[in-house]
Design an enzyme around this catalytic site. Structure first.
Site, short mmCIF file in Angstrom:
data_model
loop_
_atom_site.label_atom_id
_atom_site.label_comp_id
_atom_site.label_asym_id
_atom_site.label_seq_id
_atom_site.Cartn_x
_atom_site.Cartn_y
_atom_site.Cartn_z
N LYS A 191 0.85 -1.18 0.00
CA LYS A 191 0.00 0.00 0.00
C LYS A 191 0.89 1.24 0.00
CE LYS A 191 -3.62 2.43 2.50
NZ LYS A 191 -4.63 2.37 3.56
N LYS A 243 -2.33 -1.57 -3.78
CA LYS A 243 -3.15 -0.36 -3.75
C LYS A 243 -2.28 0.87 -3.80
CE LYS A 243 -6.15 2.00 -0.58
NZ LYS A 243 -6.65 2.09 0.75
C1 PBG Z 1 -7.16 3.46 5.33
C2 PBG Z 1 -7.60 3.44 3.92
C3 PBG Z 1 -7.48 4.45 2.96
C4 PBG Z 1 -8.06 3.98 1.80
C5 PBG Z 1 -8.54 2.70 2.07
N1 PBG Z 1 -8.23 2.38 3.37
C6 PBG Z 1 -6.95 5.83 3.09
C7 PBG Z 1 -5.53 6.05 3.39
O1 PBG Z 1 -4.72 5.15 3.50
O2 PBG Z 1 -5.20 7.24 3.55
C8 PBG Z 1 -8.15 4.72 0.51
C9 PBG Z 1 -9.18 4.20 -0.45
C10 PBG Z 1 -9.49 5.11 -1.59
O3 PBG Z 1 -8.80 6.13 -1.82
O4 PBG Z 1 -10.43 4.80 -2.32
N2 PBG Z 1 -8.23 3.15 6.19
#
Ligand code: PBG
Length: 318
Positions: A191, A243
């Protein structure tokens, strides 16, 4: 060799198509909140009430989607520095999960995002030290509690997304220790600290100041994505995720090549917003862009795609 022979008619192109997106591999990310409303940077996406989210889960099951991934959005006055609503039995996410599970049972897969950032007053994904850094090891028990609360509320899958080292192992131990051997873990393995989460921050009314670069990955690092996936596999992840998706297809292809478990990719809020915005201006063909963007993610090796277009796309694919 004349490759164009195989492109001459729609039937010929269909015959030789290498990948096809299936509704059953799509997962709809969805928001449940005490204060519902539209999200201006994500046209067509809403924060749903508990009652509404159960109807969404029914639509997901009815459309033959693979699953729904729930995010909870507490009221601002419910946030605190530890994010305690994240594991409260009557926290918004747990109430949403129970409503979905009651509505659809096992007809689709109910997933829960396991992360503190929506619940903390400072907006970070973990507990803070006195000097304001995210304390990895102090945060792990909170993730374990959160996963347990989600499993008790009916989640089939918990999805730790906070990028704390050791989060999968801590959650697996807690679930097994409480009789939830069958609750699966989808690890947000690779991520990245991405600008493309911008609209999501509006969706969850995030209070984050600063950024997450001390725990999410540097966008420049490809090899490190593989390493993160390998660690999560070793800790017992049942599925791993990359992601964002569209700008990280190289990482996705790498992970898909080494993974012996299903690989998911998350087409994030910014990827959604960019296509919607361009289409709203008449600059691109919306439906083609959506289908192409998801097809590319599957072509790169994703078994599962999380996409805010899940329901709509499933409708066209039938
Ligand atoms: C963290 C989380 C995020 C997203 C999914 N889970 C935000 C982040 O890491 O700042 C982003 C998902 C998206 O942008 O569609 N809980």
């Amino acid at each position: 060799m004349r490759p164009r022979r195989l492109r001459t008619t729609p039937a010929m192109r269909r015959l030789v198509r290498e990948v096809e997106v299936r509704p059953s591999q799509l997962v709809l990310p969805a928001f449940v909140a005490d204060e519902p409303g539209d999200i201006s940077s994500m046209p067509g996406v809403r924060r749903h009430t508990v009652d509404e989210i159960a109807r969404v889960a029914e639509e997901v099951a009815g459309a033959g989607l693979g699953g729904i991934m729930l995010f909870g959005v507490p009221r601002d006055d419910e946030k605190d520095d530890r994010g305690t609503q994240a594991w409260a039995e009557d926290g918004i996410l747990q109430r949403g999960l129970r409503a979905c599970r009651a509505a659809v049972g096992d007809d689709t897969v109910i997933m829960a995002d396991t992360c503190l950032d929506e619940f903390t007053s400072h907006g970070h994904c973990g507990f803070l030290t006195d000097d304001g850094r995210v304390d990895n090891d102090a945060t792990l028990p909170a993730y374990a509690s959160m996963a347990l609360a989600q499993a008790r509320a009916g989640a089939h899958v918990v999805a730790p997304s906070g990028m704390m080292d050791g989060q999968v192992e801590a959650i697996r131990a807690a679930l097994d220790g409480d009789g939830f051997q069958d609750t699966a873990i989808l690890a947000y393995a690779a991520k990245y600290a991405s600008s493309f989460y911008g609209p999501f921050r509006e969706a969850v009314t995030s209070t984050l100041q600063g950024d997450r670069r001390a725990y999410q990955q540097d966008p420049a690092n490809r090899r490190e994505g593989l390493r993160e996936a390998e660690l999560d596999l070793a800790e017992g992840a049942d599925m791993v995720m990359v992601k964002p998706a569209g700008y990280y297809l190289d990482v996705l292809a790498d992970v898909a090549q080494i993974s012996d478990v299903p690989v998911a990719a998350y087409q994030v809020s910014g990827e959604y917003a960019m296509i919607e915005a361009a289409a709203a201006n008449g600059w691109i063909d919306r439906e083609r862009a959506i289908e192409e963007s998801v097809t590319a993610i599957v072509r790169a090796g994703a078994d599962i795609v999380l996409t805010y277009w899940g329901l709509e796309l499933a409708g066209w694919l039938r």
